[in-house]
Structure formats: structure tokens, C-alpha cells
Design a protein around this motif. Structure first.
Motif, PDB file in Angstrom:
ATOM      1  N   LEU A  96       3.201   4.635  10.973  1.00  0.00           N
ATOM      2  CA  LEU A  96       2.250   4.678  12.090  1.00  0.00           C
ATOM      3  C   LEU A  96       0.871   4.344  11.556  1.00  0.00           C
ATOM      4  CD1 LEU A  96       2.540   5.610  15.204  1.00  0.00           C
ATOM      5  CD2 LEU A  96       1.200   7.585  14.484  1.00  0.00           C
ATOM      6  N   HIS A  97       0.133   3.536  12.298  1.00  0.00           N
ATOM      7  CA  HIS A  97      -1.214   3.169  11.841  1.00  0.00           C
ATOM      8  C   HIS A  97      -2.256   4.245  12.140  1.00  0.00           C
ATOM      9  CE1 HIS A  97      -5.258   1.509  12.301  1.00  0.00           C
ATOM     10  NE2 HIS A  97      -4.948   0.818  11.215  1.00  0.00           N
ATOM     11  N   ASP A  98      -2.234   4.775  13.365  1.00  0.00           N
ATOM     12  CA  ASP A  98      -3.326   5.665  13.791  1.00  0.00           C
ATOM     13  C   ASP A  98      -3.049   7.119  13.403  1.00  0.00           C
ATOM     14  OD1 ASP A  98      -4.068   3.315  14.995  1.00  0.00           O
ATOM     15  OD2 ASP A  98      -4.072   4.092  17.049  1.00  0.00           O
ATOM     16  N   LEU A 112       5.288  -8.280   4.386  1.00  0.00           N
ATOM     17  CA  LEU A 112       5.036  -7.364   5.488  1.00  0.00           C
ATOM     18  C   LEU A 112       3.914  -6.424   5.091  1.00  0.00           C
ATOM     19  CD1 LEU A 112       6.568  -6.354   8.088  1.00  0.00           C
ATOM     20  CD2 LEU A 112       7.711  -4.728   6.578  1.00  0.00           C
ATOM     21  N   GLU A 113       3.064  -6.056   6.044  1.00  0.00           N
ATOM     22  CA  GLU A 113       2.095  -4.964   5.807  1.00  0.00           C
ATOM     23  C   GLU A 113       2.420  -3.855   6.778  1.00  0.00           C
ATOM     24  OE1 GLU A 113      -1.559  -2.484   6.347  1.00  0.00           O
ATOM     25  OE2 GLU A 113      -0.466  -3.593   7.871  1.00  0.00           O
ATOM     26  N   THR A 114       2.384  -2.609   6.274  1.00  0.00           N
ATOM     27  CA  THR A 114       2.677  -1.486   7.158  1.00  0.00           C
ATOM     28  C   THR A 114       1.980  -0.231   6.655  1.00  0.00           C
ATOM     29  OG1 THR A 114       4.453  -0.349   8.325  1.00  0.00           O
ATOM     30  CG2 THR A 114       4.856  -0.844   6.020  1.00  0.00           C
ATOM     31  N   ASP A 115       1.981   0.803   7.485  1.00  0.00           N
ATOM     32  CA  ASP A 115       1.166   1.997   7.228  1.00  0.00           C
ATOM     33  C   ASP A 115       2.034   3.256   7.267  1.00  0.00           C
ATOM     34  OD1 ASP A 115      -1.539   0.523   7.742  1.00  0.00           O
ATOM     35  OD2 ASP A 115      -0.368   0.139   9.546  1.00  0.00           O
ATOM     36  N   LEU A 116       1.765   4.185   6.356  1.00  0.00           N
ATOM     37  CA  LEU A 116       2.546   5.431   6.312  1.00  0.00           C
ATOM     38  C   LEU A 116       1.720   6.635   6.747  1.00  0.00           C
ATOM     39  CD1 LEU A 116       4.517   5.401   2.933  1.00  0.00           C
ATOM     40  CD2 LEU A 116       5.224   4.555   5.175  1.00  0.00           C
ATOM     41  N   ILE A 129       2.476  -1.634   1.395  1.00  0.00           N
ATOM     42  CA  ILE A 129       2.629  -0.379   2.124  1.00  0.00           C
ATOM     43  C   ILE A 129       1.331   0.412   1.944  1.00  0.00           C
ATOM     44  CG2 ILE A 129       4.052   1.672   2.436  1.00  0.00           C
ATOM     45  CD1 ILE A 129       6.372   0.119   1.109  1.00  0.00           C
ATOM     46  N   GLU A 130       0.703   0.732   3.071  1.00  0.00           N
ATOM     47  CA  GLU A 130      -0.610   1.385   3.031  1.00  0.00           C
ATOM     48  C   GLU A 130      -0.471   2.881   3.271  1.00  0.00           C
ATOM     49  OE1 GLU A 130      -3.519  -0.249   5.761  1.00  0.00           O
ATOM     50  OE2 GLU A 130      -4.856   1.455   5.401  1.00  0.00           O
ATOM     51  N   LEU A 131      -1.069   3.653   2.370  1.00  0.00           N
ATOM     52  CA  LEU A 131      -1.089   5.109   2.520  1.00  0.00           C
ATOM     53  C   LEU A 131      -2.313   5.488   3.331  1.00  0.00           C
ATOM     54  CD1 LEU A 131      -0.261   6.137  -1.153  1.00  0.00           C
ATOM     55  CD2 LEU A 131       1.074   6.789   0.870  1.00  0.00           C
ATOM     56  N   LYS A 132      -2.088   6.040   4.512  1.00  0.00           N
ATOM     57  CA  LYS A 132      -3.195   6.477   5.354  1.00  0.00           C
ATOM     58  C   LYS A 132      -3.653   7.866   4.919  1.00  0.00           C
ATOM     59  CE  LYS A 132      -3.677   3.051   8.217  1.00  0.00           C
ATOM     60  NZ  LYS A 132      -4.877   2.228   8.058  1.00  0.00           N
ATOM     61  N   SER A 133      -4.933   8.143   5.061  1.00  0.00           N
ATOM     62  CA  SER A 133      -5.437   9.497   4.836  1.00  0.00           C
ATOM     63  C   SER A 133      -4.784  10.419   5.863  1.00  0.00           C
ATOM     64  CB  SER A 133      -6.941   9.556   5.030  1.00  0.00           C
ATOM     65  OG  SER A 133      -7.576   8.757   4.067  1.00  0.00           O
ATOM     66  N   ALA A 185       2.370 -10.228   7.162  1.00  0.00           N
ATOM     67  CA  ALA A 185       2.463  -9.913   8.593  1.00  0.00           C
ATOM     68  C   ALA A 185       1.903  -8.507   8.813  1.00  0.00           C
ATOM     69  CB  ALA A 185       3.914  -9.995   9.054  1.00  0.00           C
ATOM     70  N   HIS A 186       0.716  -8.460   9.400  1.00  0.00           N
ATOM     71  CA  HIS A 186      -0.042  -7.212   9.544  1.00  0.00           C
ATOM     72  C   HIS A 186       0.623  -6.306  10.584  1.00  0.00           C
ATOM     73  CE1 HIS A 186      -3.825  -5.040  11.015  1.00  0.00           C
ATOM     74  NE2 HIS A 186      -3.684  -4.671   9.758  1.00  0.00           N
ATOM     75  N   ARG A 187       1.176  -5.210  10.118  1.00  0.00           N
ATOM     76  CA  ARG A 187       1.950  -4.266  10.956  1.00  0.00           C
ATOM     77  C   ARG A 187       3.177  -4.964  11.558  1.00  0.00           C
ATOM     78  NH1 ARG A 187      -3.369  -1.883  14.216  1.00  0.00           N
ATOM     79  NH2 ARG A 187      -4.745  -1.971  12.434  1.00  0.00           N
TER      80      ARG A 187
HETATM   81 MG    MG Z   1      -2.797  -1.191   7.344  1.00  0.00          MG
END
Ligand code: MG
Ligand code: G3P
Length: 251
Positions: free
Chosen positions: A49-51, A34-38, A109-113, A7-9
Motif C-alpha cells: 500500500l502506498h498511503d 516494478l516499483e511498489t510500496d510496503l 520495493i519501497e519501505l514506507k515509514s 512501472a510505478h506502483r
Molecule cells: Mg513508491
């Protein structure tokens, strides 16, 4: 064959992305990944948060890294989607860990730049806190950590080599030397963008022994085609629609 549907976000076609409401809806509809962003705030709180900026998914403005956690938590993370979700807040990492432990949900869990003048300091802090949080997640939950930024993965790998890593590629970053990045990061999973992905590329990933999860797919035909090509999973904003056993929305 086990098809991984992520489940994307969260269930982001029915609830505001990356909120506890979107995560809870995914569980209630029977989705098990689940997919989510840090990201990280100015005062080093790790949040979901994605952005880089607050503007699209909250009623705040500007870069996340210029806001304190207290300022962030006063914002609505759901009003932009529907007034019914106005009380949703940007979740923090501890809330995500508690959610996973309570539900047994698996997560990518995605690590954002990090975008900030002091990006290195904040990125180190994010990864350090995340490494500790990963240790607090129940072994019943499968966890994959991904990033488009190999440096973020390498930082975490130094602290927590037992982590299961994925490298995210978009259609521009997926070049012929993709395997060098995978090897450098110790990645077991490759997460390519669906756009312009070819059968030959998927076959090469599988031949090299990687698990393949493709993003982001909302059309059933495309999802079926990818699974027929041999991919292991897909990210979808409407993950519930890909489940074989359908559940209706809770009242
Ligand atoms: Mg993502
Ligand atoms: O992890 C898959 C996908 O989420 C990567 O792209 O921009 O939606 O985080 P993005």
C-alpha cells in the motif's frame, strides 16, 4: 545504453496502483521493472500500500495500522479506479514474492515509514519479515530496496547487509549533504524526485559513482532529457509508453 524503466506502483495508468492486476499488466506489456510500496497492518501483516491511510485507494477508511489483515482483505483495492477491478485486494508480501518468482520481474520495493502509536514495534516487525521475504526471492530477480526514511534502510541493513539499497529524496530533502545519507545507508542507488532536479545534481551523483533512478515521469520529453543527462532509470505510471518495443493491451 541500458535504460531502466520502472512501472510505478505497477502499470498504474491502466489498472489500480499496487494491485496484482497492475503488476500483471506491467509484465504483459513487456516492462521488466516494478516499483511498489510496503506497509504493515495492526496485527503485523506486511502488505502492499502506498498511503498511510486506506481512503484513497480502497473503499476502507482510516490508518492502515489501525486495521487487522482480515478487515483489510475484505476491502476492494480496485473499485475506486474502475468497477472492472472491484475484486482486486490489497496484496500481501507473500503474494508479491510469488509474483516476482513466477514472472522473473525485477523490483524496487519501497519501505514506507510506519504511522502508528507503536510505530517502532511495527517498523521492526515490517523490516524483520521483509528481510526473510527477500531471501525467498529468486536470484533471477534484481531487487532494490528504497526508502525516504534512512532509519528503515539501516534497520534492514543490520539484518541483511547484502541488500541493494537506494535512498529516496524529494525536492525538499535533497540538500547539499545528500552523500552523507547515502554513505550512512550503504546505498548504491539514488532516487531523486524529478521536480527541480538539475543537470549539475545528476552529474554529481554520477561522478560519485551512484546509479540514478528518477521519479515520477510520465512525459516522454522529460524522460528523454533525463536519459540524455545520464540517469540510469525512470519511474513512470505509464512505463509501457517508454519501451522501445511496444505491445498492445491484451484482450
Ligand atoms: Mg513508491
Ligand atoms: O520510488 C519512487 C516513488 O514511488 C517514490 O515516491 O510517494 O510514489 O512512493 P512515492
Amino acid at each position: 545504453m541500458n535504460r531502466r524503466i520502472l512501472a510505478h506502483r505497477g502499470l498504474s495508468h491502466l489498472a489500480p496502483e499496487n494491485t496484482l492486476a497492475a503488476f500483471t499488466l506491467a509484465v504483459n506489456m513487456g516492462v521488466d521493472w516494478l516499483e511498489t510500496d510496503l506497509g504493515i497492518t495492526q496485527d503485523e501483516h506486511v502488505v502492499i500500500l502506498h498511503d498511510d491511510h486506506l481512503d484513497r485507494t480502497t473503499n476502507g477508511h482510516g490508518l492502515l495500522t489501525t486495521q487487522t489483515y482480515a478487515q483489510l482483505r475484505r476491502l476492494s483495492a480496485g473499485a475506486w479506479f474502475d468497477p472492472r477491478f472491484a475484486s482486486e485486494r490489497v496484496p500481501n508480501l507473500q503474494e508479491l514474492v510469488a509474483f516476482l518468482n513466477r514472472t522473473g520481474m525485477n523490483a524496487n520495493i519501497e519501505l514506507k515509514s510506519v504511522v502508528a502509536d507503536n510505530a517502532n514495534v511495527l517498523a521492526d516487525s515490517l523490516v524483520r519479515q521483509f528481510a526473510k521475504a527477500l531471501d525467498a526471492i529468486s536470484p533471477n530477480c534484481e531487487i532494490i530496496v528504497s526508502s525516504k526514511n534512512p532509519v528503515m534502510l539501516l534497520k534492514l541493513r543490520q539484518l541483511r547487509p547484502q541488500t541493494h539499497f537506494a535512498v529516496l529524496f524529494d525536492r525538499y530533502s535533497l540538500r547539499d549533504d545528500w552523500q552523507l545519507t547515502m554513505q550512512a545507508c550503504g546505498a548504491e542507488y539514488i532516487h531523486p524526485q524529478a521536480a527541480q532536479l538539475t543537470y549539475a545534481q545528476v552529474s554529481a551523483f554520477k561522478r560519485a559513482g551512484y546509479q540514478v533512478n528518477v521519479w515520477t515521469i510520465d512525459a516522454r520529453d522529460l524522460g528523454n532529457q533525463l536519459f540524455n543527462w545520464g540517469v540510469d532509470g525512470i519511474f513512470s505510471n505509464c512505463a509501457n509508453e517508454f519501451l522501445t518495443e511496444k505491445r498492445s493491451l491484451p484482450h
